[in-house]
Design a protein around this motif. Structure first.
Motif, PDB file in Angstrom:
ATOM      1  N   LEU A   1      51.409  20.513  31.527  1.00  0.00           N
ATOM      2  CA  LEU A   1      51.315  21.970  31.576  1.00  0.00           C
ATOM      3  C   LEU A   1      49.864  22.415  31.662  1.00  0.00           C
ATOM      4  N   GLY A   2      48.992  21.735  30.928  1.00  0.00           N
ATOM      5  CA  GLY A   2      47.570  22.066  31.002  1.00  0.00           C
ATOM      6  C   GLY A   2      47.016  21.833  32.400  1.00  0.00           C
ATOM      7  N   ALA A   3      47.427  20.724  33.005  1.00  0.00           N
ATOM      8  CA  ALA A   3      46.953  20.408  34.360  1.00  0.00           C
ATOM      9  C   ALA A   3      47.484  21.419  35.364  1.00  0.00           C
ATOM     10  N   VAL A   4      48.761  21.791  35.220  1.00  0.00           N
ATOM     11  CA  VAL A   4      49.352  22.774  36.134  1.00  0.00           C
ATOM     12  C   VAL A   4      48.649  24.114  35.980  1.00  0.00           C
ATOM     13  N   GLY A   5      48.381  24.510  34.733  1.00  0.00           N
ATOM     14  CA  GLY A   5      47.662  25.763  34.500  1.00  0.00           C
ATOM     15  C   GLY A   5      46.271  25.735  35.111  1.00  0.00           C
ATOM     16  N   THR A   6      45.586  24.616  34.970  1.00  0.00           N
ATOM     17  CA  THR A   6      44.250  24.472  35.545  1.00  0.00           C
ATOM     18  C   THR A   6      44.308  24.545  37.062  1.00  0.00           C
ATOM     19  N   LEU A   7      45.302  23.877  37.651  1.00  0.00           N
ATOM     20  CA  LEU A   7      45.445  23.911  39.111  1.00  0.00           C
ATOM     21  C   LEU A   7      45.775  25.318  39.606  1.00  0.00           C
ATOM     22  N   ALA A   8      46.640  26.033  38.868  1.00  0.00           N
ATOM     23  CA  ALA A   8      46.974  27.399  39.258  1.00  0.00           C
ATOM     24  C   ALA A   8      45.744  28.294  39.187  1.00  0.00           C
ATOM     25  N   TRP A   9      44.948  28.131  38.125  1.00  0.00           N
ATOM     26  CA  TRP A   9      43.733  28.920  37.984  1.00  0.00           C
ATOM     27  C   TRP A   9      42.762  28.606  39.119  1.00  0.00           C
ATOM     28  N   LYS A  10      42.590  27.300  39.440  1.00  0.00           N
ATOM     29  CA  LYS A  10      41.681  26.888  40.518  1.00  0.00           C
ATOM     30  C   LYS A  10      42.174  27.432  41.857  1.00  0.00           C
ATOM     31  N   CYS A  11      43.513  27.386  42.057  1.00  0.00           N
ATOM     32  CA  CYS A  11      44.093  27.887  43.305  1.00  0.00           C
ATOM     33  C   CYS A  11      43.810  29.382  43.457  1.00  0.00           C
ATOM     34  N   ARG A  12      44.000  30.145  42.371  1.00  0.00           N
ATOM     35  CA  ARG A  12      43.730  31.579  42.419  1.00  0.00           C
ATOM     36  C   ARG A  12      42.252  31.831  42.695  1.00  0.00           C
ATOM     37  N   GLU A  13      41.399  31.047  42.057  1.00  0.00           N
ATOM     38  CA  GLU A  13      39.951  31.187  42.252  1.00  0.00           C
ATOM     39  C   GLU A  13      39.579  30.905  43.708  1.00  0.00           C
ATOM     40  N   LEU A  14      40.153  29.849  44.281  1.00  0.00           N
ATOM     41  CA  LEU A  14      39.871  29.508  45.677  1.00  0.00           C
ATOM     42  C   LEU A  14      40.412  30.572  46.625  1.00  0.00           C
ATOM     43  N   LYS A  15      41.577  31.146  46.289  1.00  0.00           N
ATOM     44  CA  LYS A  15      42.151  32.193  47.135  1.00  0.00           C
ATOM     45  C   LYS A  15      41.246  33.421  47.134  1.00  0.00           C
ATOM     46  N   GLU A  16      40.746  33.798  45.958  1.00  0.00           N
ATOM     47  CA  GLU A  16      39.826  34.933  45.879  1.00  0.00           C
ATOM     48  C   GLU A  16      38.548  34.650  46.660  1.00  0.00           C
ATOM     49  N   GLU A  17      38.059  33.418  46.557  1.00  0.00           N
ATOM     50  CA  GLU A  17      36.857  33.033  47.297  1.00  0.00           C
ATOM     51  C   GLU A  17      37.117  33.079  48.802  1.00  0.00           C
ATOM     52  N   GLN A  18      38.306  32.624  49.210  1.00  0.00           N
ATOM     53  CA  GLN A  18      38.667  32.641  50.629  1.00  0.00           C
ATOM     54  C   GLN A  18      38.752  34.079  51.136  1.00  0.00           C
ATOM     55  N   GLU A  19      39.343  34.974  50.317  1.00  0.00           N
ATOM     56  CA  GLU A  19      39.422  36.379  50.709  1.00  0.00           C
ATOM     57  C   GLU A  19      38.026  36.972  50.874  1.00  0.00           C
ATOM     58  N   GLY A  20      37.104  36.598  49.996  1.00  0.00           N
ATOM     59  CA  GLY A  20      35.730  37.076  50.102  1.00  0.00           C
ATOM     60  C   GLY A  20      35.049  36.586  51.363  1.00  0.00           C
ATOM     61  N   VAL A  21      35.288  35.319  51.701  1.00  0.00           N
ATOM     62  CA  VAL A  21      34.693  34.744  52.913  1.00  0.00           C
ATOM     63  C   VAL A  21      35.284  35.413  54.150  1.00  0.00           C
ATOM     64  N   LEU A  22      36.602  35.653  54.148  1.00  0.00           N
ATOM     65  CA  LEU A  22      37.228  36.313  55.291  1.00  0.00           C
ATOM     66  C   LEU A  22      36.717  37.737  55.451  1.00  0.00           C
ATOM     67  N   SER A  23      36.528  38.426  54.337  1.00  0.00           N
ATOM     68  CA  SER A  23      36.000  39.786  54.384  1.00  0.00           C
ATOM     69  C   SER A  23      34.580  39.791  54.949  1.00  0.00           C
ATOM     70  N   MET A  24      33.762  38.828  54.509  1.00  0.00           N
ATOM     71  CA  MET A  24      32.394  38.724  55.005  1.00  0.00           C
ATOM     72  C   MET A  24      32.400  38.397  56.504  1.00  0.00           C
ATOM     73  N   ALA A  25      33.303  37.505  56.922  1.00  0.00           N
ATOM     74  CA  ALA A  25      33.384  37.147  58.338  1.00  0.00           C
ATOM     75  C   ALA A  25      33.793  38.350  59.185  1.00  0.00           C
ATOM     76  N   ALA A  26      34.739  39.154  58.669  1.00  0.00           N
ATOM     77  CA  ALA A  26      35.157  40.355  59.396  1.00  0.00           C
ATOM     78  C   ALA A  26      33.992  41.324  59.535  1.00  0.00           C
ATOM     79  N   GLY A  27      33.214  41.486  58.466  1.00  0.00           N
ATOM     80  CA  GLY A  27      32.041  42.359  58.528  1.00  0.00           C
ATOM     81  C   GLY A  27      31.011  41.864  59.540  1.00  0.00           C
ATOM     82  N   LEU A  28      30.818  40.557  59.590  1.00  0.00           N
ATOM     83  CA  LEU A  28      29.874  39.987  60.563  1.00  0.00           C
ATOM     84  C   LEU A  28      30.360  40.196  61.994  1.00  0.00           C
ATOM     85  N   LEU A  29      31.673  40.087  62.201  1.00  0.00           N
ATOM     86  CA  LEU A  29      32.218  40.326  63.544  1.00  0.00           C
ATOM     87  C   LEU A  29      32.006  41.770  63.973  1.00  0.00           C
ATOM     88  N   VAL A  30      32.186  42.715  63.058  1.00  0.00           N
ATOM     89  CA  VAL A  30      31.950  44.123  63.369  1.00  0.00           C
ATOM     90  C   VAL A  30      30.478  44.336  63.728  1.00  0.00           C
TER      91      VAL A  30
END
Length: 130
Positions: free
Chosen positions: A60-89
């Motif tokens: 359960l601890g490992a699953v919780g850690t993986l879920a937290w890491k996954c959410r963190e990576l998703k937020e980071e990916q959203e930030g990178v996509l937002s930055m890429a969209a701004g650069l394209l504009v």
């Protein structure tokens, strides 16, 4: 003497706390072994159940850690996509401005060529005679 042995690696310990710590750190299951009694005895089963509980907690601890890491990576990916969209504009705006400057430059170059020509020079001189 009671010993705890990991079912996945060669780890052994005489202390339950150390065995639990190993289980938490690695996710392995440590099983208690009693040298004086057979493993199927009343206490042997309780120790295996405790080991399974430790495994469940580690899982359960490992699953919780993986879920937290996954959410963190998703937020980071959203930030990178937002930055890429701004650069394209910005790139599109820059390309449009560049085309506008090219058009203006060509227009000024054509006017300069006309003024250097005999017809353009004559018209310019006639306008100053008046």
């Amino acid at each position: 003497m009671t010993r705890y042995q990991c079912g996945s690696c060669s780890y052994r310990s005489d202390r339950l706390g150390e065995a639990r710590q190993h289980s938490h750190q690695t996710g392995h299951v440590c099983v208690g072994k009693d040298d004086a009694r057979p493993a199927g005895g009343r206490f042997g089963k309780a120790k295996v159940v405790a080991g399974v509980g430790v495994l469940a907690a580690a899982t359960l601890g490992a699953v919780g850690t993986l879920a937290w890491k996954c959410r963190e990576l998703k937020e980071e990916q959203e930030g990178v996509l937002s930055m890429a969209a701004g650069l394209l504009v910005q790139l599109a705006e820059s390309a449009a401005a560049n085309e506008s400057l090219k058009s203006e430059n060509e227009s000024l170059k054509a006017e300069n060529d006309y003024l250097k020509s005999a017809t353009g020079a004559a018209k310019t001189l006639k306008s100053f005679d008046r």
